[in-house]
Design a protein around this motif. Structure first.
Motif, PDB file in Angstrom:
ATOM      1  N   SER A   1      43.196  47.581  32.755  1.00  0.00           N
ATOM      2  CA  SER A   1      43.898  46.412  32.594  1.00  0.00           C
ATOM      3  C   SER A   1      43.323  45.342  33.291  1.00  0.00           C
ATOM      4  O   SER A   1      43.453  44.072  32.589  1.00  0.00           O
ATOM      5  N   VAL A   2      43.238  45.493  34.437  1.00  0.00           N
ATOM      6  CA  VAL A   2      42.880  44.390  35.184  1.00  0.00           C
ATOM      7  C   VAL A   2      41.238  43.534  34.878  1.00  0.00           C
ATOM      8  O   VAL A   2      41.208  42.512  34.551  1.00  0.00           O
ATOM      9  N   VAL A   3      40.574  44.318  34.583  1.00  0.00           N
ATOM     10  CA  VAL A   3      39.315  43.977  34.285  1.00  0.00           C
ATOM     11  C   VAL A   3      39.301  43.308  32.736  1.00  0.00           C
ATOM     12  O   VAL A   3      38.652  42.216  32.732  1.00  0.00           O
ATOM     13  N   MET A   4      39.872  43.811  31.902  1.00  0.00           N
ATOM     14  CA  MET A   4      39.901  43.388  30.618  1.00  0.00           C
ATOM     15  C   MET A   4      40.930  42.037  30.519  1.00  0.00           C
ATOM     16  O   MET A   4      40.356  41.082  29.950  1.00  0.00           O
ATOM     17  N   ILE A   5      41.879  41.855  31.520  1.00  0.00           N
ATOM     18  CA  ILE A   5      42.414  40.625  31.690  1.00  0.00           C
ATOM     19  C   ILE A   5      41.612  39.494  32.100  1.00  0.00           C
ATOM     20  O   ILE A   5      41.560  38.375  31.596  1.00  0.00           O
ATOM     21  N   HIS A   6      40.583  39.684  33.040  1.00  0.00           N
ATOM     22  CA  HIS A   6      39.763  38.698  33.753  1.00  0.00           C
ATOM     23  C   HIS A   6      38.549  38.538  32.762  1.00  0.00           C
ATOM     24  O   HIS A   6      38.234  37.272  32.642  1.00  0.00           O
ATOM     25  N   THR A   7      38.079  39.475  32.171  1.00  0.00           N
ATOM     26  CA  THR A   7      37.157  39.216  30.857  1.00  0.00           C
ATOM     27  C   THR A   7      37.686  38.181  29.849  1.00  0.00           C
ATOM     28  O   THR A   7      36.957  37.618  29.387  1.00  0.00           O
ATOM     29  N   GLN A   8      38.684  38.871  29.284  1.00  0.00           N
ATOM     30  CA  GLN A   8      39.447  37.927  28.129  1.00  0.00           C
ATOM     31  C   GLN A   8      39.730  36.500  28.655  1.00  0.00           C
ATOM     32  O   GLN A   8      39.600  35.544  27.865  1.00  0.00           O
ATOM     33  N   TYR A   9      40.393  36.210  29.853  1.00  0.00           N
ATOM     34  CA  TYR A   9      40.360  35.053  30.221  1.00  0.00           C
ATOM     35  C   TYR A   9      39.280  33.921  30.275  1.00  0.00           C
ATOM     36  O   TYR A   9      39.207  32.897  29.881  1.00  0.00           O
ATOM     37  N   GLU A  10      38.017  34.483  30.787  1.00  0.00           N
ATOM     38  CA  GLU A  10      36.794  33.883  30.680  1.00  0.00           C
ATOM     39  C   GLU A  10      36.436  33.689  29.285  1.00  0.00           C
ATOM     40  O   GLU A  10      35.891  32.557  29.070  1.00  0.00           O
ATOM     41  N   ARG A  11      36.661  34.635  28.378  1.00  0.00           N
ATOM     42  CA  ARG A  11      36.133  34.275  26.959  1.00  0.00           C
ATOM     43  C   ARG A  11      37.058  33.056  26.271  1.00  0.00           C
ATOM     44  O   ARG A  11      36.472  32.316  25.572  1.00  0.00           O
TER      45      ARG A  11
ATOM     46  N   PHE B   1      43.422  43.201  48.002  1.00  0.00           N
ATOM     47  CA  PHE B   1      44.174  43.625  47.063  1.00  0.00           C
ATOM     48  C   PHE B   1      45.090  42.689  46.531  1.00  0.00           C
ATOM     49  O   PHE B   1      45.244  42.332  45.318  1.00  0.00           O
ATOM     50  N   SER B   2      45.848  41.944  47.612  1.00  0.00           N
ATOM     51  CA  SER B   2      46.959  40.960  47.248  1.00  0.00           C
ATOM     52  C   SER B   2      46.099  39.798  46.458  1.00  0.00           C
ATOM     53  O   SER B   2      46.790  39.106  45.485  1.00  0.00           O
ATOM     54  N   ALA B   3      45.107  39.373  46.636  1.00  0.00           N
ATOM     55  CA  ALA B   3      44.339  38.417  45.898  1.00  0.00           C
ATOM     56  C   ALA B   3      43.802  38.628  44.664  1.00  0.00           C
ATOM     57  O   ALA B   3      44.029  38.004  43.865  1.00  0.00           O
ATOM     58  N   LEU B   4      43.518  40.165  44.608  1.00  0.00           N
ATOM     59  CA  LEU B   4      43.167  40.674  43.225  1.00  0.00           C
ATOM     60  C   LEU B   4      44.556  40.557  42.243  1.00  0.00           C
ATOM     61  O   LEU B   4      44.501  40.119  41.044  1.00  0.00           O
ATOM     62  N   ILE B   5      45.552  41.077  42.756  1.00  0.00           N
ATOM     63  CA  ILE B   5      47.020  40.946  41.913  1.00  0.00           C
ATOM     64  C   ILE B   5      47.252  39.573  41.542  1.00  0.00           C
ATOM     65  O   ILE B   5      47.744  39.139  40.482  1.00  0.00           O
ATOM     66  N   PHE B   6      47.162  38.629  42.431  1.00  0.00           N
ATOM     67  CA  PHE B   6      47.476  37.137  42.091  1.00  0.00           C
ATOM     68  C   PHE B   6      46.816  36.504  41.248  1.00  0.00           C
ATOM     69  O   PHE B   6      47.116  36.207  40.340  1.00  0.00           O
ATOM     70  N   MET B   7      45.224  36.549  41.469  1.00  0.00           N
ATOM     71  CA  MET B   7      44.588  36.115  40.369  1.00  0.00           C
ATOM     72  C   MET B   7      44.666  36.697  38.999  1.00  0.00           C
ATOM     73  O   MET B   7      44.536  36.116  37.989  1.00  0.00           O
ATOM     74  N   THR B   8      44.968  38.151  39.029  1.00  0.00           N
ATOM     75  CA  THR B   8      45.270  38.790  37.713  1.00  0.00           C
ATOM     76  C   THR B   8      46.361  38.221  36.910  1.00  0.00           C
ATOM     77  O   THR B   8      46.356  37.860  35.955  1.00  0.00           O
TER      78      THR B   8
ATOM     79  N   TRP C   1      35.280  36.883  39.628  1.00  0.00           N
ATOM     80  CA  TRP C   1      36.646  37.768  39.716  1.00  0.00           C
ATOM     81  C   TRP C   1      36.518  38.937  38.489  1.00  0.00           C
ATOM     82  O   TRP C   1      36.298  38.562  37.630  1.00  0.00           O
ATOM     83  N   PRO C   2      36.972  40.262  38.874  1.00  0.00           N
ATOM     84  CA  PRO C   2      37.401  40.775  40.133  1.00  0.00           C
ATOM     85  C   PRO C   2      36.258  41.535  40.551  1.00  0.00           C
ATOM     86  O   PRO C   2      36.384  42.137  41.635  1.00  0.00           O
ATOM     87  N   GLU C   3      34.965  41.162  40.423  1.00  0.00           N
ATOM     88  CA  GLU C   3      33.918  41.620  41.092  1.00  0.00           C
ATOM     89  C   GLU C   3      33.749  41.659  42.525  1.00  0.00           C
ATOM     90  O   GLU C   3      33.253  42.382  43.237  1.00  0.00           O
ATOM     91  N   VAL C   4      34.129  40.240  42.924  1.00  0.00           N
ATOM     92  CA  VAL C   4      34.086  39.958  44.501  1.00  0.00           C
ATOM     93  C   VAL C   4      34.857  40.828  45.062  1.00  0.00           C
ATOM     94  O   VAL C   4      34.764  41.233  46.253  1.00  0.00           O
TER      95      VAL C   4
END
Length: 443
Positions: A391-401, A332-339, A50-53
């Protein structure tokens, strides 16, 4: 290696700078960044993360939708015809490259990201200054370079109404207001992480400055987005009572003083126009419910139905549904939910106040732009859309870190803490040890 780092940081800086200056620059910045990503990543692509998929899913939907219903757009001035699907396909392809850039190449820690957003926040004064100058319209500026700059933004405006509303650097009042929402939320974030009374006072002052700039744009939906963003940001600090109180205060102020609503005299007409746009968008969705009509083609269908030229649905839900169908809306809904889910998990796992506030600020920007999107559709524009996806991409990246590879990151923090503790005087040793014990228990 130093030259590579220099190029990487300059490209990232140009990406954020493009958001401030013009709607023409973000596509250029994303194009350069995409080429650099191909060079640096060298085939090590992510397909299931996520969010690449989601970005890849949108690209697949666009390809199938265009193949099922091929549509074309003709530029009369240049006698050029191109397939409509190429524009959204390139957009989501660029967002995929942006995500790979932050994951594989940039690799920022939360402290690095904090510095970037604080500098971006200060740079937001440029947008506010343009808004104020457009509102003042001093005659003496016309013969200067400032006048040439204002003429550039005035010439490249795309707004149906010709009013006294400031259009800022985006060419549209509502889109500029969306940018100012993010800068206002950054002001609240800065006030919580900056040290020193004068810095906190400056941050609060800039919050009211950006709010004043929003008022000059005359956008009504921006205030809804700002309130929603503030509520989310306070909620993410853990202050539940303050959140409820803040919401009640906003409702009370609007209830007792309805005159504060911008352009109240045209509110009824605007609502009626919006309902007409939404009903037509719903009709377009019903005719293209599975894969959507795709952007640009939406405007063509709208003109066929009503005889008017409207390029988007003025609502983020209807816009996604009519342009990308049910499948796109689910993506899009899945992206917002996971974010949102990952932002909360990142905040809970963080053990420093600044990092927790950073998670709250990024998700508040995301939700605020969605709130503004209930009345408009700002995230399809180059500047606001790029800021939203960042904002979306940075959230997912920092979550993984923080949450996925936390042991490695935690070791680095413990080493830094030990080095810091060794430099303290012996009189502070017991205090340092007690703090370290609490941190270990919290983690």
């Amino acid at each position: 290696m130093e030259r590579n780092q220099h190029v990487i940081h300059n490209l990232t800086a140009f990406l954020y700078l493009s958001i401030l200056l013009s709607p023409f620059l973000p596509p250029v910045a994303l194009g350069l960044l995409s080429c650099a990503t191909i060079y640096y990543v060298r085939g090590n692509w992510e397909l299931r993360s996520w969010p690449e998929v989601v970005f890849l899913g949108f690209m697949l939907v666009i390809i199938i939708s265009w193949c099922y219903n091929p549509t074309w757009y003709h530029l009369k001035d240049q006698d050029i015809t191109f397939p409509i699907g190429i524009v959204p396909l390139a957009t989501f392809g660029a967002y995929y490259m942006l995500s790979m850039w932050t994951r594989k190449v940039l690799n920022y820690s939360w402290r690095d990201l904090q510095k970037v957003y604080l500098l971006f926040w200060l740079s937001g004064l440029y947008v506010a200054a343009i808004v104020f100058l457009q509102q003042l319209d001093w005659y003496g500026l016309h013969a200067t370079w400032v006048g040439d700059l204002l003429d550039f933004y005035r010439t490249n405006r795309y707004q149906s109404e010709r009013s006294i509303r400031s259009i800022g650097t985006t060419g549209n009042s509502n889109l500029t207001a969306a940018l100012l929402i993010c800068f206002a939320l950054l002001s609240i974030y800065a006030s919580s992480v900056l040290e020193g009374k004068w810095k906190k006072t400056l941050a609060f002052s800039m919050f009211f400055l950006f709010c004043t700039a929003i008022a000059y744009t005359g956008s009504r939906g921006a205030w809804i987005g700002l309130v929603i963003g503030l509520i989310v940001q306070v909620w993410m600090t853990g202050q539940r009572k303050w959140t409820v109180g803040l919401f009640a205060a906003f409702v009370g102020v609007v209830s007792f003083f309805p005159s504060i609503i911008p352009r109240k005299d045209t509110l009824a007409t605007t609502i009626d126009d919006r309902f007409q746009v939404w009903s037509t968008s719903w009709e377009i969705f019903q005719d293209n419910w599975l894969l959507g009509a795709l952007p640009i083609h939406f405007g063509q269908l709208y003109k066929q139905i009503t005889g008017k030229i409207i390029y988007h649905a003025h609502n983020v839900v209807l816009g996604i549904a009519s342009e990308y169908g049910v499948i796109g809306l689910l993506l899009f809904s899945a992206l917002i939910f996971m974010t949102i889910r990952r932002a909360r998990a990142w905040r809970k796992a963080a053990n420093q106040k600044g990092e927790k506030r950073l998670a709250g600020m990024l998700i508040s920007q995301t939700v605020a732009l969605l709130g503004h999107g209930m009345y408009d559709y700002p995230i399809i524009s180059p500047q606001v859309g790029l800021l939203f996806m960042l904002s979306v991409v940075m959230i997912h990246t920092q979550y993984e870190r923080r949450c996925v590879i936390r042991p490695n990151w935690r070791d680095d923090e413990e080493a830094a803490d030990k080095l810091k503790a060794a430099s303290y005087p012996a009189t502070h040793l017991s205090a340092v040890l007690s703090i370290r014990k609490v941190d270990k228990n919290d983690s």
